[in-house]
Design an enzyme around this catalytic site. Structure first.
Site, PDB file in Angstrom:
ATOM      1  N   GLY A  85       3.926   1.181   7.722  1.00 17.78           N
ATOM      2  CA  GLY A  85       3.524   2.009   6.593  1.00 17.78           C
ATOM      3  C   GLY A  85       2.533   1.282   5.701  1.00 17.78           C
ATOM      4  N   GLY A  86       1.845   2.039   4.850  1.00 16.54           N
ATOM      5  CA  GLY A  86       0.920   1.432   3.908  1.00 16.54           C
ATOM      6  C   GLY A  86      -0.539   1.608   4.307  1.00 16.54           C
ATOM      7  N   THR A  89      -4.407  -4.164   4.356  1.00 18.75           N
ATOM      8  CA  THR A  89      -4.007  -5.421   3.744  1.00 18.75           C
ATOM      9  C   THR A  89      -4.674  -6.577   4.477  1.00 18.75           C
ATOM     10  OG1 THR A  89      -2.133  -6.671   2.840  1.00 18.75           O
ATOM     11  CG2 THR A  89      -1.933  -5.894   5.108  1.00 18.75           C
ATOM     12  N   TYR A  90      -4.628  -7.742   3.838  1.00 18.67           N
ATOM     13  CA  TYR A  90      -5.223  -8.961   4.390  1.00 18.67           C
ATOM     14  C   TYR A  90      -4.114  -9.939   4.749  1.00 18.67           C
ATOM     15  CZ  TYR A  90      -7.171 -13.673   4.360  1.00 18.67           C
ATOM     16  OH  TYR A  90      -7.482 -14.963   4.692  1.00 18.67           O
ATOM     17  N   GLY A 157       5.238  -3.837   4.010  1.00 17.86           N
ATOM     18  CA  GLY A 157       4.859  -2.792   4.965  1.00 17.86           C
ATOM     19  C   GLY A 157       5.813  -2.847   6.142  1.00 17.86           C
ATOM     20  N   GLY A 168       7.107  -6.284   7.814  1.00 21.20           N
ATOM     21  CA  GLY A 168       7.896  -6.895   6.746  1.00 21.20           C
ATOM     22  C   GLY A 168       7.142  -7.143   5.470  1.00 21.20           C
ATOM     23  N   ILE A 169       7.023  -8.428   5.072  1.00 19.49           N
ATOM     24  CA  ILE A 169       6.445  -8.763   3.765  1.00 19.49           C
ATOM     25  C   ILE A 169       5.406  -9.866   3.919  1.00 19.49           C
ATOM     26  CG2 ILE A 169       8.551  -8.076   2.561  1.00 19.49           C
ATOM     27  CD1 ILE A 169       7.767 -11.737   2.592  1.00 19.49           C
ATOM     28  N   CYS A 186      -4.220  -2.285  -0.218  1.00 24.08           N
ATOM     29  CA  CYS A 186      -3.175  -1.265  -0.367  1.00 24.08           C
ATOM     30  C   CYS A 186      -3.662  -0.042  -1.129  1.00 24.08           C
ATOM     31  CB  CYS A 186      -1.936  -1.854  -1.032  1.00 24.08           C
ATOM     32  SG  CYS A 186      -1.216  -3.214  -0.093  1.00 24.08           S
TER      33      CYS A 186
END
Length: 226
Positions: A85-86, A89-90, A157, A168-169, A186
């Site tokens: 999801g999301g 991101t980097y 995510g 995960g994170i 995001c």
């Protein structure tokens, strides 16, 4: 205060969660292939739950809600489509990524409770370094107030397949924050990103890992080193 979810941290689970840390940067495709194999094995009852800590070489990932216009510089780093999801991101060196593969079906099956526990985990970890991490109702991830503004210090995510979580994170420890300039992180353009280093905290990755493990166990249960 650390909130422990009775739905997620199950003391009666016989097997501790395997806690593994990669020694070198891991290519994204390698990580994804390995995660998917673990998810299949956990779902089939052939393997136990696992958390995998690692760093990636510089890259961008696109979640299921990613908007093409948020990829500002598509040629800067490799871009990977992913089922988490999301949005965009980097990932890169100096950022701690934690892939979390838990049997959510045995932990109550509540995805919202799982995300809340991930937030608790990050907030507790940051508190170990004197940083106040905060949630936002309209924005995913963990945010900090600094110099009259607020910035994102950690992203979340996830994906769930056959009752097992993965992805995960990511927590910004000391990454090159200019690398975020190639995307709208995001989907949020009004606020920037930050790191422990930018906040003036010279934390070694091993120190961050120790804090992550401590607060993971408070929220999800006992771990054992791989």
């Amino acid at each position: 205060m650390i909130l422990r979810s009775a739905l997620l941290a199950l003391p009666h689970l016989e097997m501790p969660i395997v806690w593994e840390t990669a020694r070198h940067c891991v290519a994204y495709t390698t990580a994804l292939t390995r995660m998917e194999a673990y998810v299949a094995a956990i779902a089939a009852g052939n393997d136990g739950e696992r958390v995998w800590l690692l760093e990636h070489p510089p890259l961008y990932t696109a979640g299921t809600s990613a908007k093409p216009g948020d990829l500002v510089d598509p040629k800067r780093f490799p871009v990977f489509e992913t089922g988490r999801g999301g949005q965009y991101t980097y990932h890169g060196p100096g950022q701690r990524v934690a892939y979390v593969m838990l049997n959510l079906a045995k932990r109550g099956g509540d995805v919202r409770a799982f995300v809340a526990a991930l937030e608790n985990w990050l907030i507790g970890t940051l508190a170990e370094f004197g940083v106040v991490g905060e949630r936002r109702e309209d924005r995913v991830g963990i945010w900090v107030r600094h110099d009259g503004d607020e910035s994102k210090i950690a992203a979340i995510g996830i994906r769930v397949r056959r009752g097992v979580t993965f992805h995960g994170i990511s927590l910004n420890v000391y990454p090159d924050l200019s690398h975020f300039d190639g995307i709208v992180p995001c989907g949020v353009s009004e606020h920037g990103v930050t790191s422990l280093a930018k906040l003036g905290i010279a934390a070694a990755m091993a120190e961050v890992d120790a804090a992550l493990r401590k607060h993971f166990e408070l929220n999800f249960g006992r771990t054992v080193l791989a």
